[in-house]
Design a protein around this motif. Structure first.
Motif, PDB file in Angstrom:
ATOM      1  N   ILE A   1       0.840  -1.196   0.000  1.00 19.33           N
ATOM      2  CA  ILE A   1       0.000   0.000   0.000  1.00 19.33           C
ATOM      3  C   ILE A   1       0.880   1.253   0.000  1.00 19.33           C
ATOM      4  O   ILE A   1       0.582   2.238  -0.689  1.00 19.33           O
ATOM      5  CB  ILE A   1      -0.956  -0.013   1.205  1.00 19.33           C
ATOM      6  CG1 ILE A   1      -1.991  -1.132   1.030  1.00 19.33           C
ATOM      7  CG2 ILE A   1      -1.657   1.340   1.372  1.00 19.33           C
ATOM      8  CD1 ILE A   1      -2.841  -1.385   2.257  1.00 19.33           C
ATOM      9  N   ALA A   2       1.979   1.204   0.751  1.00 15.03           N
ATOM     10  CA  ALA A   2       2.930   2.326   0.732  1.00 15.03           C
ATOM     11  C   ALA A   2       3.458   2.548  -0.678  1.00 15.03           C
ATOM     12  O   ALA A   2       3.553   3.692  -1.150  1.00 15.03           O
ATOM     13  CB  ALA A   2       4.076   2.044   1.706  1.00 15.03           C
ATOM     14  N   LEU A   3       3.795   1.484  -1.375  1.00 20.23           N
ATOM     15  CA  LEU A   3       4.262   1.587  -2.764  1.00 20.23           C
ATOM     16  C   LEU A   3       3.192   2.232  -3.642  1.00 20.23           C
ATOM     17  O   LEU A   3       3.501   3.099  -4.473  1.00 20.23           O
ATOM     18  CB  LEU A   3       4.622   0.204  -3.293  1.00 20.23           C
ATOM     19  CG  LEU A   3       4.855   0.071  -4.802  1.00 20.23           C
ATOM     20  CD1 LEU A   3       6.028   0.953  -5.245  1.00 20.23           C
ATOM     21  CD2 LEU A   3       5.113  -1.394  -5.177  1.00 20.23           C
ATOM     22  N   GLU A   4       1.935   1.821  -3.486  1.00 17.17           N
ATOM     23  CA  GLU A   4       0.842   2.367  -4.296  1.00 17.17           C
ATOM     24  C   GLU A   4       0.723   3.882  -4.143  1.00 17.17           C
ATOM     25  O   GLU A   4       0.303   4.579  -5.066  1.00 17.17           O
ATOM     26  CB  GLU A   4      -0.479   1.708  -3.906  1.00 17.17           C
ATOM     27  CG  GLU A   4      -0.587   0.249  -4.309  1.00 17.17           C
ATOM     28  CD  GLU A   4      -1.820  -0.422  -3.712  1.00 17.17           C
ATOM     29  OE1 GLU A   4      -2.641   0.283  -3.080  1.00 17.17           O
ATOM     30  OE2 GLU A   4      -1.954  -1.654  -3.866  1.00 17.17           O
ATOM     31  N   HIS A   5       1.124   4.390  -2.970  1.00 16.31           N
ATOM     32  CA  HIS A   5       1.037   5.827  -2.705  1.00 16.31           C
ATOM     33  C   HIS A   5       2.405   6.509  -2.829  1.00 16.31           C
ATOM     34  O   HIS A   5       2.568   7.649  -2.375  1.00 16.31           O
ATOM     35  CB  HIS A   5       0.452   6.064  -1.320  1.00 16.31           C
ATOM     36  CG  HIS A   5      -0.989   5.655  -1.196  1.00 16.31           C
ATOM     37  ND1 HIS A   5      -2.017   6.370  -1.766  1.00 16.31           N
ATOM     38  CD2 HIS A   5      -1.566   4.584  -0.601  1.00 16.31           C
ATOM     39  CE1 HIS A   5      -3.162   5.785  -1.503  1.00 16.31           C
ATOM     40  NE2 HIS A   5      -2.925   4.692  -0.805  1.00 16.31           N
ATOM     41  N   SER A   6       3.371   5.804  -3.444  1.00 15.47           N
ATOM     42  CA  SER A   6       4.719   6.353  -3.670  1.00 15.47           C
ATOM     43  C   SER A   6       5.383   6.789  -2.372  1.00 15.47           C
ATOM     44  O   SER A   6       6.052   7.821  -2.305  1.00 15.47           O
ATOM     45  CB  SER A   6       4.666   7.535  -4.656  1.00 15.47           C
ATOM     46  OG  SER A   6       4.108   7.136  -5.887  1.00 15.47           O
ATOM     47  N   LEU A   7       5.203   5.983  -1.336  1.00 12.01           N
ATOM     48  CA  LEU A   7       5.796   6.274  -0.034  1.00 12.01           C
ATOM     49  C   LEU A   7       6.922   5.292   0.260  1.00 12.01           C
ATOM     50  O   LEU A   7       6.760   4.084   0.123  1.00 12.01           O
ATOM     51  CB  LEU A   7       4.734   6.185   1.066  1.00 12.01           C
ATOM     52  CG  LEU A   7       3.617   7.230   0.979  1.00 12.01           C
ATOM     53  CD1 LEU A   7       2.576   6.977   2.062  1.00 12.01           C
ATOM     54  CD2 LEU A   7       4.185   8.643   1.109  1.00 12.01           C
ATOM     55  N   SER A   8       8.056   5.831   0.668  1.00 17.84           N
ATOM     56  CA  SER A   8       9.246   5.025   0.932  1.00 17.84           C
ATOM     57  C   SER A   8       9.495   4.886   2.432  1.00 17.84           C
ATOM     58  O   SER A   8       9.217   5.807   3.202  1.00 17.84           O
ATOM     59  CB  SER A   8      10.465   5.680   0.272  1.00 17.84           C
ATOM     60  OG  SER A   8      11.647   4.972   0.563  1.00 17.84           O
ATOM     61  N   GLY A   9      10.028   3.734   2.828  1.00 21.22           N
ATOM     62  CA  GLY A   9      10.359   3.498   4.230  1.00 21.22           C
ATOM     63  C   GLY A   9      10.015   2.100   4.686  1.00 21.22           C
ATOM     64  O   GLY A   9      10.605   1.583   5.642  1.00 21.22           O
TER      65      GLY A   9
ATOM     66  N   ASP B   1      10.217   7.752  -5.387  1.00 21.41           N
ATOM     67  CA  ASP B   1       9.966   7.362  -6.772  1.00 21.41           C
ATOM     68  C   ASP B   1       9.430   5.936  -6.765  1.00 21.41           C
ATOM     69  O   ASP B   1      10.134   5.014  -6.332  1.00 21.41           O
ATOM     70  CB  ASP B   1      11.274   7.442  -7.564  1.00 21.41           C
ATOM     71  CG  ASP B   1      11.098   7.115  -9.035  1.00 21.41           C
ATOM     72  OD1 ASP B   1      10.194   6.316  -9.379  1.00 21.41           O
ATOM     73  OD2 ASP B   1      11.886   7.629  -9.847  1.00 21.41           O
ATOM     74  N   PRO B   2       8.188   5.704  -7.207  1.00 25.17           N
ATOM     75  CA  PRO B   2       7.614   4.355  -7.130  1.00 25.17           C
ATOM     76  C   PRO B   2       8.433   3.301  -7.871  1.00 25.17           C
ATOM     77  O   PRO B   2       8.461   2.146  -7.449  1.00 25.17           O
ATOM     78  CB  PRO B   2       6.223   4.517  -7.734  1.00 25.17           C
ATOM     79  CG  PRO B   2       6.256   5.804  -8.481  1.00 25.17           C
ATOM     80  CD  PRO B   2       7.246   6.671  -7.774  1.00 25.17           C
ATOM     81  N   SER B   3       9.101   3.683  -8.954  1.00 24.95           N
ATOM     82  CA  SER B   3       9.915   2.703  -9.682  1.00 24.95           C
ATOM     83  C   SER B   3      11.111   2.262  -8.851  1.00 24.95           C
ATOM     84  O   SER B   3      11.498   1.091  -8.876  1.00 24.95           O
ATOM     85  CB  SER B   3      10.380   3.278 -11.025  1.00 24.95           C
ATOM     86  OG  SER B   3      11.216   4.400 -10.838  1.00 24.95           O
ATOM     87  N   LEU B   4      11.692   3.190  -8.084  1.00 26.47           N
ATOM     88  CA  LEU B   4      12.827   2.846  -7.221  1.00 26.47           C
ATOM     89  C   LEU B   4      12.365   2.048  -6.004  1.00 26.47           C
ATOM     90  O   LEU B   4      13.051   1.114  -5.563  1.00 26.47           O
ATOM     91  CB  LEU B   4      13.555   4.113  -6.775  1.00 26.47           C
ATOM     92  CG  LEU B   4      14.197   4.945  -7.880  1.00 26.47           C
ATOM     93  CD1 LEU B   4      14.864   6.194  -7.299  1.00 26.47           C
ATOM     94  CD2 LEU B   4      15.224   4.112  -8.652  1.00 26.47           C
ATOM     95  N   ILE B   5      11.213   2.428  -5.454  1.00 21.52           N
ATOM     96  CA  ILE B   5      10.658   1.680  -4.321  1.00 21.52           C
ATOM     97  C   ILE B   5      10.384   0.237  -4.741  1.00 21.52           C
ATOM     98  O   ILE B   5      10.755  -0.716  -4.050  1.00 21.52           O
ATOM     99  CB  ILE B   5       9.363   2.345  -3.816  1.00 21.52           C
ATOM    100  CG1 ILE B   5       9.658   3.733  -3.256  1.00 21.52           C
ATOM    101  CG2 ILE B   5       8.695   1.473  -2.742  1.00 21.52           C
ATOM    102  CD1 ILE B   5       8.406   4.553  -2.955  1.00 21.52           C
ATOM    103  N   LYS B   6       9.760   0.089  -5.901  1.00 22.05           N
ATOM    104  CA  LYS B   6       9.439  -1.251  -6.396  1.00 22.05           C
ATOM    105  C   LYS B   6      10.696  -2.043  -6.697  1.00 22.05           C
ATOM    106  O   LYS B   6      10.759  -3.257  -6.440  1.00 22.05           O
ATOM    107  CB  LYS B   6       8.569  -1.180  -7.644  1.00 22.05           C
ATOM    108  CG  LYS B   6       8.082  -2.554  -8.130  1.00 22.05           C
ATOM    109  CD  LYS B   6       7.149  -2.443  -9.297  1.00 22.05           C
ATOM    110  CE  LYS B   6       6.589  -3.812  -9.676  1.00 22.05           C
ATOM    111  NZ  LYS B   6       7.642  -4.806 -10.004  1.00 22.05           N
ATOM    112  N   ALA B   7      11.716  -1.384  -7.214  1.00 19.53           N
ATOM    113  CA  ALA B   7      12.972  -2.084  -7.513  1.00 19.53           C
ATOM    114  C   ALA B   7      13.591  -2.649  -6.240  1.00 19.53           C
ATOM    115  O   ALA B   7      14.076  -3.791  -6.224  1.00 19.53           O
ATOM    116  CB  ALA B   7      13.946  -1.131  -8.200  1.00 19.53           C
TER     117      ALA B   7
END
Length: 297
Positions: free
Chosen positions: A108-116, A193-199
């Motif tokens: 869910i954090a990824l869906e909202h572009s939140l890192s941590g 950045d959602p792409s970096l979070i997902k990576a």
């Protein structure tokens, strides 16, 4: 021992004489006299007060991932918080109830572009359990991102603890020491950045799938990391991998895990834990301390 009578539970979702092996990640554990599934914080408080009034022993669990329930089960009432699973999003914060799965909250954090919460993408526990033990992986842990925590005590009183109040340590928190129950946790995250979070999440998932024995029931990592060592390496060097007691085996894929390979029991797990501690102590002089909770009668 006195007990709550069934009539008092008519407004709650409950099961009687329920085998806890149906709910634990290890697939072991005897029966709970009463197994309750509250759906709201108010129901949790009501059940606690009802147990106290009737002097019924009470045990509260998140999603039963990092624990071993003994074969004799648990007397009294067990509250399982798996249906207390709402997640709310506001700005850079997520607030998740105790029964929400940590993996789901990281997504869910990824869906909202939140890192941590990238580190948590493969931890198979609940929010409540993760806060309780300050869960962590890949250099991240709950204490790094938690802002506050709503808890309830064993009398049914609710309060909010700050990050400082939680007094986090390695696999420790004030929740353990003060016998509190996590109801929800608020996380302060950062825009990313959602792409970096997902990576990062994909990388951690690949590492987990390649190194951990996910194909078998287990309680996750069995032992805490000793200062200056890695538990898995010590177990491997002591020649414990592949050793089996009953149906439970020290994983040949990751020595820090014990897997239920053939209808194992809680007694098998406990005996194997004790045996590994002895072997590692004899080989290295280091005394391993279990990370997994062992509960029940």
């Amino acid at each position: 021992m006195t007990m709550i009578i069934p009539e008092e539970l008519k407004n709650f979702e409950v099961k009687f004489d329920a085998p806890l092996s149906d709910y634990t990640f290890t697939k072991v554990g005897g029966q709970a006299d009463i197994l309750a599934f509250p759906k709201t914080v108010d129901e949790v408080a009501q059940l606690i007060k009802l147990a106290n009034k009737s002097e019924t022993p009470l045990t509260v669990l998140g999603n039963a991932s990092n624990l071993i329930v003994k074969d004799s089960g648990i007397r009294g009432m067990v509250i399982l918080l798996e249906k207390l699973d709402k997640v709310n999003y506001a700005g850079y914060s997520l607030e998740a109830q105790a029964g929400a799965k940590l993996i789901d909250v990281s997504r869910i954090a990824l869906e909202h572009s939140l890192s941590g919460l990238e580190f948590a993408c493969g931890i198979p526990g609940s929010i409540g359990g993760a806060v309780y033990m300050n869960a962590g992986a890949y250099d991240g842990e709950i204490s790094h991102v938690l802002a506050s925590c709503k808890v309830i005590d064993m009398e049914g009183n609710i309060k909010v603890l700050s990050k400082e109040d939680m007094r986090f340590g390695y696999r420790q928190s004030a929740v353990q020491n003060e016998k509190l129950i996590v109801l929800s946790a608020k996380f302060d995250l950062k825009a990313g950045d959602p792409s970096l979070i997902k990576a990062d999440m994909d990388k951690f998932t690949e590492l987990r799938e390649s190194k951990q024995p996910l194909e078998y029931p287990s309680c996750g990592s069995v032992f805490k990391r000793p200062a200056g060592y890695f538990a898995g390496q010590l177990i491997q060097e002591a020649g414990c991998q592949g050793h089996r007691i009953g149906g439970v085996e020290v994983s040949t894929k990751h020595a820090g895990f014990m897997v239920n390979v053939d209808q194992g029991t809680a007694s098998d797990y406990i005996a194997l834990i004790d045996w590994v501690i002895e072997q590692v102590k004899a080989k290295s002089g280091v005394t391993l301390e279990p990370e997994v909770r062992i509960i029940g009668d």
